[in-house]
Design a protein around this motif. Sequence first.
Motif, PDB file in Angstrom:
ATOM      1  N   GLU A 218       0.826  -1.213   0.000  1.00 23.53           N
ATOM      2  CA  GLU A 218       0.000   0.000   0.000  1.00 23.53           C
ATOM      3  C   GLU A 218       0.858   1.260   0.000  1.00 23.53           C
ATOM      4  OE1 GLU A 218      -3.753   1.975   2.429  1.00 23.53           O
ATOM      5  OE2 GLU A 218      -3.355  -0.174   2.526  1.00 23.53           O
ATOM      6  N   ILE A 219       1.947   1.241   0.727  1.00 25.07           N
ATOM      7  CA  ILE A 219       2.850   2.392   0.732  1.00 25.07           C
ATOM      8  C   ILE A 219       3.411   2.631  -0.668  1.00 25.07           C
ATOM      9  CG2 ILE A 219       5.098   3.209   1.551  1.00 25.07           C
ATOM     10  CD1 ILE A 219       4.385   1.840   4.250  1.00 25.07           C
ATOM     11  N   LEU A 220       3.809   1.567  -1.355  1.00 29.75           N
ATOM     12  CA  LEU A 220       4.320   1.710  -2.718  1.00 29.75           C
ATOM     13  C   LEU A 220       3.249   2.269  -3.649  1.00 29.75           C
ATOM     14  CD1 LEU A 220       6.464  -1.518  -3.350  1.00 29.75           C
ATOM     15  CD2 LEU A 220       7.246   0.806  -2.843  1.00 29.75           C
ATOM     16  N   VAL A 221       2.005   1.861  -3.453  1.00 32.19           N
ATOM     17  CA  VAL A 221       0.907   2.376  -4.274  1.00 32.19           C
ATOM     18  C   VAL A 221       0.860   3.898  -4.210  1.00 32.19           C
ATOM     19  CG1 VAL A 221      -1.612   2.612  -4.342  1.00 32.19           C
ATOM     20  CG2 VAL A 221      -0.572   0.341  -4.296  1.00 32.19           C
ATOM     21  N   TRP A 222       0.923   4.446  -2.996  1.00 33.94           N
ATOM     22  CA  TRP A 222       0.763   5.887  -2.849  1.00 33.94           C
ATOM     23  C   TRP A 222       2.037   6.654  -3.161  1.00 33.94           C
ATOM     24  CZ3 TRP A 222      -3.783   7.584  -3.434  1.00 33.94           C
ATOM     25  CH2 TRP A 222      -4.860   6.757  -3.102  1.00 33.94           C
ATOM     26  N   VAL A 223       3.183   6.002  -3.032  1.00 36.32           N
ATOM     27  CA  VAL A 223       4.419   6.618  -3.522  1.00 36.32           C
ATOM     28  C   VAL A 223       4.328   6.762  -5.040  1.00 36.32           C
ATOM     29  CG1 VAL A 223       6.893   6.275  -3.876  1.00 36.32           C
ATOM     30  CG2 VAL A 223       5.894   5.852  -1.628  1.00 36.32           C
ATOM     31  N   GLY A 224       3.837   5.708  -5.704  1.00 35.95           N
ATOM     32  CA  GLY A 224       3.680   5.763  -7.152  1.00 35.95           C
ATOM     33  C   GLY A 224       2.723   6.854  -7.590  1.00 35.95           C
ATOM     34  N   VAL A 225       1.615   7.000  -6.889  1.00 37.24           N
ATOM     35  CA  VAL A 225       0.647   8.057  -7.205  1.00 37.24           C
ATOM     36  C   VAL A 225       1.294   9.430  -7.057  1.00 37.24           C
ATOM     37  CG1 VAL A 225      -1.469   9.186  -6.401  1.00 37.24           C
ATOM     38  CG2 VAL A 225      -1.397   6.699  -6.632  1.00 37.24           C
ATOM     39  N   ALA A 226       2.040   9.634  -5.987  1.00 33.50           N
ATOM     40  CA  ALA A 226       2.687  10.930  -5.751  1.00 33.50           C
ATOM     41  C   ALA A 226       3.723  11.238  -6.834  1.00 33.50           C
ATOM     42  CB  ALA A 226       3.343  10.947  -4.368  1.00 33.50           C
ATOM     43  N   VAL A 227       4.438  10.219  -7.289  1.00 34.90           N
ATOM     44  CA  VAL A 227       5.439  10.420  -8.348  1.00 34.90           C
ATOM     45  C   VAL A 227       4.756  10.880  -9.634  1.00 34.90           C
ATOM     46  CG1 VAL A 227       7.100   9.249  -9.855  1.00 34.90           C
ATOM     47  CG2 VAL A 227       7.133   8.820  -7.389  1.00 34.90           C
ATOM     48  N   VAL A 228       3.640  10.268  -9.982  1.00 28.98           N
ATOM     49  CA  VAL A 228       2.903  10.674 -11.181  1.00 28.98           C
ATOM     50  C   VAL A 228       2.410  12.110 -11.061  1.00 28.98           C
ATOM     51  CG1 VAL A 228       0.846  10.249 -12.589  1.00 28.98           C
ATOM     52  CG2 VAL A 228       2.199   8.326 -11.755  1.00 28.98           C
ATOM     53  N   ALA A 229       1.914  12.478  -9.870  1.00 26.41           N
ATOM     54  CA  ALA A 229       1.335  13.803  -9.664  1.00 26.41           C
ATOM     55  C   ALA A 229       2.373  14.905  -9.493  1.00 26.41           C
ATOM     56  CB  ALA A 229       0.418  13.780  -8.435  1.00 26.41           C
ATOM     57  N   LEU A 230       3.594  14.537  -9.150  1.00 27.23           N
ATOM     58  CA  LEU A 230       4.637  15.501  -8.773  1.00 27.23           C
ATOM     59  C   LEU A 230       4.775  16.700  -9.714  1.00 27.23           C
ATOM     60  CD1 LEU A 230       6.994  16.123  -6.799  1.00 27.23           C
ATOM     61  CD2 LEU A 230       8.469  14.774  -8.305  1.00 27.23           C
ATOM     62  N   PRO A 231       4.881  16.521 -11.034  1.00 30.89           N
ATOM     63  CA  PRO A 231       5.105  17.677 -11.908  1.00 30.89           C
ATOM     64  C   PRO A 231       3.965  18.701 -11.920  1.00 30.89           C
ATOM     65  CG  PRO A 231       5.646  15.629 -13.038  1.00 30.89           C
ATOM     66  CD  PRO A 231       4.908  15.253 -11.796  1.00 30.89           C
ATOM     67  N   ALA A 232       2.784  18.292 -11.455  1.00 29.97           N
ATOM     68  CA  ALA A 232       1.632  19.191 -11.497  1.00 29.97           C
ATOM     69  C   ALA A 232       1.573  20.139 -10.302  1.00 29.97           C
ATOM     70  CB  ALA A 232       0.339  18.378 -11.568  1.00 29.97           C
ATOM     71  N   ALA A 233       2.292  19.837  -9.234  1.00 30.39           N
ATOM     72  CA  ALA A 233       2.219  20.646  -8.020  1.00 30.39           C
ATOM     73  C   ALA A 233       2.938  21.977  -8.184  1.00 30.39           C
ATOM     74  CB  ALA A 233       2.812  19.871  -6.840  1.00 30.39           C
ATOM     75  N   THR A 234       2.362  23.011  -7.595  1.00 30.71           N
ATOM     76  CA  THR A 234       2.978  24.333  -7.623  1.00 30.71           C
ATOM     77  C   THR A 234       2.596  25.098  -6.362  1.00 30.71           C
ATOM     78  OG1 THR A 234       3.141  26.410  -8.875  1.00 30.71           O
ATOM     79  CG2 THR A 234       1.015  25.303  -8.896  1.00 30.71           C
ATOM     80  N   GLY A 235       3.504  25.919  -5.865  1.00 32.19           N
ATOM     81  CA  GLY A 235       3.216  26.732  -4.679  1.00 32.19           C
ATOM     82  C   GLY A 235       2.828  25.888  -3.479  1.00 32.19           C
ATOM     83  N   TRP A 236       1.747  26.309  -2.813  1.00 33.60           N
ATOM     84  CA  TRP A 236       1.275  25.607  -1.626  1.00 33.60           C
ATOM     85  C   TRP A 236       0.804  24.188  -1.914  1.00 33.60           C
ATOM     86  CZ3 TRP A 236       2.078  26.621   3.279  1.00 33.60           C
ATOM     87  CH2 TRP A 236       2.406  27.928   3.649  1.00 33.60           C
ATOM     88  N   GLN A 237       0.578  23.876  -3.177  1.00 33.54           N
ATOM     89  CA  GLN A 237       0.151  22.526  -3.519  1.00 33.54           C
ATOM     90  C   GLN A 237       1.218  21.480  -3.194  1.00 33.54           C
ATOM     91  OE1 GLN A 237      -1.024  22.886  -7.677  1.00 33.54           O
ATOM     92  NE2 GLN A 237      -3.168  22.798  -7.072  1.00 33.54           N
ATOM     93  N   TRP A 238       2.459  21.921  -3.030  1.00 29.07           N
ATOM     94  CA  TRP A 238       3.508  20.974  -2.651  1.00 29.07           C
ATOM     95  C   TRP A 238       3.192  20.306  -1.315  1.00 29.07           C
ATOM     96  CZ3 TRP A 238       7.316  19.145  -5.629  1.00 29.07           C
ATOM     97  CH2 TRP A 238       7.643  19.854  -6.780  1.00 29.07           C
ATOM     98  N   VAL A 239       2.363  20.953  -0.502  1.00 28.74           N
ATOM     99  CA  VAL A 239       1.960  20.368   0.788  1.00 28.74           C
ATOM    100  C   VAL A 239       1.271  19.025   0.565  1.00 28.74           C
ATOM    101  CG1 VAL A 239       0.425  20.672   2.775  1.00 28.74           C
ATOM    102  CG2 VAL A 239       1.781  22.600   1.934  1.00 28.74           C
ATOM    103  N   THR A 240       0.562  18.890  -0.548  1.00 30.53           N
ATOM    104  CA  THR A 240      -0.197  17.657  -0.786  1.00 30.53           C
ATOM    105  C   THR A 240       0.703  16.452  -1.044  1.00 30.53           C
ATOM    106  OG1 THR A 240      -0.394  18.036  -3.186  1.00 30.53           O
ATOM    107  CG2 THR A 240      -2.083  19.016  -1.760  1.00 30.53           C
ATOM    108  N   LEU A 241       1.965  16.697  -1.347  1.00 32.42           N
ATOM    109  CA  LEU A 241       2.880  15.578  -1.573  1.00 32.42           C
ATOM    110  C   LEU A 241       3.233  14.874  -0.258  1.00 32.42           C
ATOM    111  CD1 LEU A 241       5.182  17.072  -4.334  1.00 32.42           C
ATOM    112  CD2 LEU A 241       3.325  15.429  -4.577  1.00 32.42           C
ATOM    113  N   VAL A 242       2.638  15.345   0.843  1.00 35.57           N
ATOM    114  CA  VAL A 242       2.762  14.639   2.120  1.00 35.57           C
ATOM    115  C   VAL A 242       1.954  13.342   2.087  1.00 35.57           C
ATOM    116  CG1 VAL A 242       0.755  15.660   3.283  1.00 35.57           C
ATOM    117  CG2 VAL A 242       2.753  15.003   4.623  1.00 35.57           C
TER     118      VAL A 242
END
Length: 291
Positions: A218-242
Motif C-alpha cells: 500500500e505504501i508503494l501504491v501511494w508513492v507511485g501516485v505521488a510520483v505521477v502527480a509531482l510535476p503538477a504541483a505548484t506553490g502551496w500545492q507541494w503540501v499535498t505531496l505529504v
Amino acid sequence: MSQRPGAILVTILVALGLGAALAVAGSTAGQSLGGIPLFALAVAAAFAIQLIAYLPAVLLRTEKFFDLTGGLTFALVAVCLLIAVAPADARAWVLVAMIVIWGVRLSVFLFVRVHAQGSDGRFDDIKVNPLAFLRVWIMQGLWVAVTSSAAWVGITARESRGFDVWIVVGAVVWLAGLVIEIVADGQKAAFRRDPANTGRFIDVGVWSWSRHPNYFGEILVWVGVAVVALPAATGWQWVTLVSPVFVVLLLTRVSGIPLLEKRADARWGDEPAYREYKRRTPVLVPGLGRG
C-alpha cells in the motif's frame, strides 16, 4: 483514544480543520467549477460522503459498510474530478485509473472479509456511541482527503505537461505495490480458509519476506501516485505531496502495524516459532533489517 464527549468533539473539529487547511493549500492552483476550486470541492465531498453513510450506519449500529464506503469514496471523487476537468490529460487519466483500481479492489476485499467474519472487532465499543462512531467516519474523510490530495492536484492541474517519465516511473511503482498488496491479501485469506491453519500465524509466501507485506504494498501504491502527480504541483500545492508520508505514518505509527503487532504478541508471543519468525522477518520492508 479517549471516549469522553469533549475529547471526541475536539478530535472531530481538528480533523475538519485539517481538511479545511488542506483544501486551501490544494486550491491555490488548478481548475475550478462555478468559481469554486475543484480541489476544495473534492475535500468537501470526501467528508460529505462519510456523513451521509454515517446516518444509516449509526441507526443500524453497523460497521459492515465502513470500509466499503472509504474505498469507494476514493474512486467516486476521482471519477467526478475527471468528469469536471476540461480537458483531462494523460496524467489525470492515469491518476484516476490508479485510484479507482486500488479503491474498488480494497473496498470490495474488506467488505467481503467483514461480512464473512460477521463483524469488525475495532467497532464493538464504538458503534454503540453515536458521537464516537461519528468521529471514526470523520477521520475516514480526512484519510481519504489527505491520501488522495497529491492525485487531486495532478487531476485538476490547469496546464497539461503531456505523457512524461514521471508517469512511467510512478505507474511502475504503483503496479508493484498493488501486486504485492493483492498477493499478500490473497495468501492470507487462503491461509485462514485452511482448517489446518486454525489458530496459527502466517509465515509463508510474501509473509515470509515481511510481517506486513500488504502495508508495504500500500505504501508503494501511494508513492507511485505521488510520483505521477509531482510535476503538477505548484506553490502551496507541494503540501499535498505529504500523501505517501501520511500513509507511512498512519500504517507504522497509528492504526496499522502497532495494533497488529500488539495483537500478535498477545496471541503468539509465548510460542518459540513465532519469536523466531519475528527475529528473522522484517516488520515492513523485505530485506531491510530483522524483527
